[in-house]
Design a protein around this motif. Structure first.
Motif, PDB file in Angstrom:
ATOM      1  N   ILE A 193       0.975   0.010 -12.710  1.00 46.90           N
ATOM      2  CA  ILE A 193       2.426   0.189 -12.618  1.00 46.90           C
ATOM      3  C   ILE A 193       3.007  -0.689 -11.516  1.00 46.90           C
ATOM      4  CG2 ILE A 193       4.256   1.842 -12.036  1.00 46.90           C
ATOM      5  CD1 ILE A 193       2.560   4.009 -13.379  1.00 46.90           C
ATOM      6  N   LEU A 194       2.354  -0.703 -10.362  1.00 47.76           N
ATOM      7  CA  LEU A 194       2.850  -1.496  -9.247  1.00 47.76           C
ATOM      8  C   LEU A 194       2.799  -2.992  -9.571  1.00 47.76           C
ATOM      9  CD1 LEU A 194       3.912  -1.739  -6.395  1.00 47.76           C
ATOM     10  CD2 LEU A 194       1.564  -1.597  -5.542  1.00 47.76           C
ATOM     11  N   GLU A 195       1.705  -3.440 -10.153  1.00 49.83           N
ATOM     12  CA  GLU A 195       1.592  -4.850 -10.508  1.00 49.83           C
ATOM     13  C   GLU A 195       2.637  -5.238 -11.543  1.00 49.83           C
ATOM     14  OE1 GLU A 195      -2.400  -5.467 -11.715  1.00 49.83           O
ATOM     15  OE2 GLU A 195      -3.224  -5.303  -9.693  1.00 49.83           O
ATOM     16  N   LEU A 244       0.820  -1.195   0.000  1.00 43.53           N
ATOM     17  CA  LEU A 244       0.000   0.000   0.000  1.00 43.53           C
ATOM     18  C   LEU A 244       0.865   1.260   0.000  1.00 43.53           C
ATOM     19  CD1 LEU A 244      -2.720   1.354   0.078  1.00 43.53           C
ATOM     20  CD2 LEU A 244      -2.762   1.072   2.561  1.00 43.53           C
ATOM     21  N   LEU A 245       1.960   1.221   0.751  1.00 38.52           N
ATOM     22  CA  LEU A 245       2.871   2.365   0.766  1.00 38.52           C
ATOM     23  C   LEU A 245       3.466   2.599  -0.622  1.00 38.52           C
ATOM     24  CD1 LEU A 245       4.201   4.460   2.679  1.00 38.52           C
ATOM     25  CD2 LEU A 245       6.113   2.856   2.879  1.00 38.52           C
ATOM     26  N   ALA A 246       3.844   1.521  -1.281  1.00 38.65           N
ATOM     27  CA  ALA A 246       4.381   1.652  -2.640  1.00 38.65           C
ATOM     28  C   ALA A 246       3.340   2.241  -3.577  1.00 38.65           C
ATOM     29  CB  ALA A 246       4.837   0.284  -3.150  1.00 38.65           C
ATOM     30  N   LEU A 247       2.096   1.814  -3.421  1.00 37.53           N
ATOM     31  CA  LEU A 247       1.030   2.341  -4.269  1.00 37.53           C
ATOM     32  C   LEU A 247       0.821   3.835  -4.028  1.00 37.53           C
ATOM     33  CD1 LEU A 247      -1.200   1.854  -6.330  1.00 37.53           C
ATOM     34  CD2 LEU A 247      -2.712   1.215  -4.450  1.00 37.53           C
ATOM     35  N   ILE A 248       0.888   4.265  -2.774  1.00 38.27           N
ATOM     36  CA  ILE A 248       0.719   5.685  -2.456  1.00 38.27           C
ATOM     37  C   ILE A 248       1.806   6.514  -3.129  1.00 38.27           C
ATOM     38  CG2 ILE A 248       0.812   7.366  -0.570  1.00 38.27           C
ATOM     39  CD1 ILE A 248      -0.563   5.234   1.172  1.00 38.27           C
TER      40      ILE A 248
END
Length: 212
Positions: A81-83, A44-48
């Protein structure tokens, strides 16, 4: 309500993390709050962080005259992007059987240009070969670029350099070829290009309009 278990859960998680009543000096303070006070998980932090980057990216595109992107689209892009990053860095390697990669000549009156790249320490080597329909080499070029690119970015850059080389030597009836399937599929429109090469792919698409 607890924190979402995966990045995509943020789309339905809404505003449960109430950070609007707190003032932060900078983005680093916000991250500090999320890590040490809210104990946000790593995904979640990476997504933020990626959402913040997407907001900056699309704000700049809006300044250049592009339409404004709704928040839902920005979040969707950040999730992709994260995936994409997680698949590229954490998937298990798989082995494929060797395929016949012999060179195939182009049709009559067309040239075929092959572009390839090699990675060195903080630099890239690019090789370009131009052949006619009989397979004879009519031109070639090698180039060394002081750019710290990864393998995928280097292959996309090689294709860009091949287009520039073809234009400089006056070749217009041409077939461009790369041994990187990701670049090839992105240029053919069969897949969405990874975010790391999307700008290069867009530039190559634009410049290909000058060729037949």
């Amino acid at each position: 309500m607890g924190l979402p278990a995966s990045p995509r859960d943020l789309a339905t998680f809404g505003n449960s993390i109430d950070i609007t009543r707190i003032r932060y000096k900078d983005f680093k303070d916000l991250l500090w709050y999320l890590i040490f006070i809210k104990h946000v998980n790593r995904d979640l932090l990476a997504l933020i962080v990626i959402v913040a980057w997407c907001m900056w990216f699309y704000r700049n595109k809006t300044r250049l005259g592009n339409p404004r992107q709704p928040s839902r689209e920005i979040l969707h892009k950040a999730c992709l992007i994260l995936e994409e990053f997680q698949l590229a860095h954490f998937r298990k390697p798989h082995h494929r059987q060797a395929q016949d990669s012999s060179w195939v000549p182009s049709t009559y009156s067309y040239y075929k240009i092959n572009a390839d790249a090699a990675i060195f320490n903080n630099s890239v080597g690019i090789g370009i070969v131009v052949r006619d329909h009989e397979g004879s080499v009519t031109a070639a070029m090698s180039k060394h670029l002081q750019l710290p690119l990864g393998p995928l970015e280097a292959e996309a850059k090689a294709m860009e350099e091949a287009i520039s080389f073809a234009w400089d030597i006056g070749v217009r009836d041409v077939i461009f070829e790369t041994n990187c399937s990701t670049v090839s599929e992105a240029l053919n429109g069969s897949t969405t290009p990874p975010v790391t090469i999307v700008n290069l792919i867009m530039d190559v698409h634009h410049r290909l309009q000058d060729f037949r």
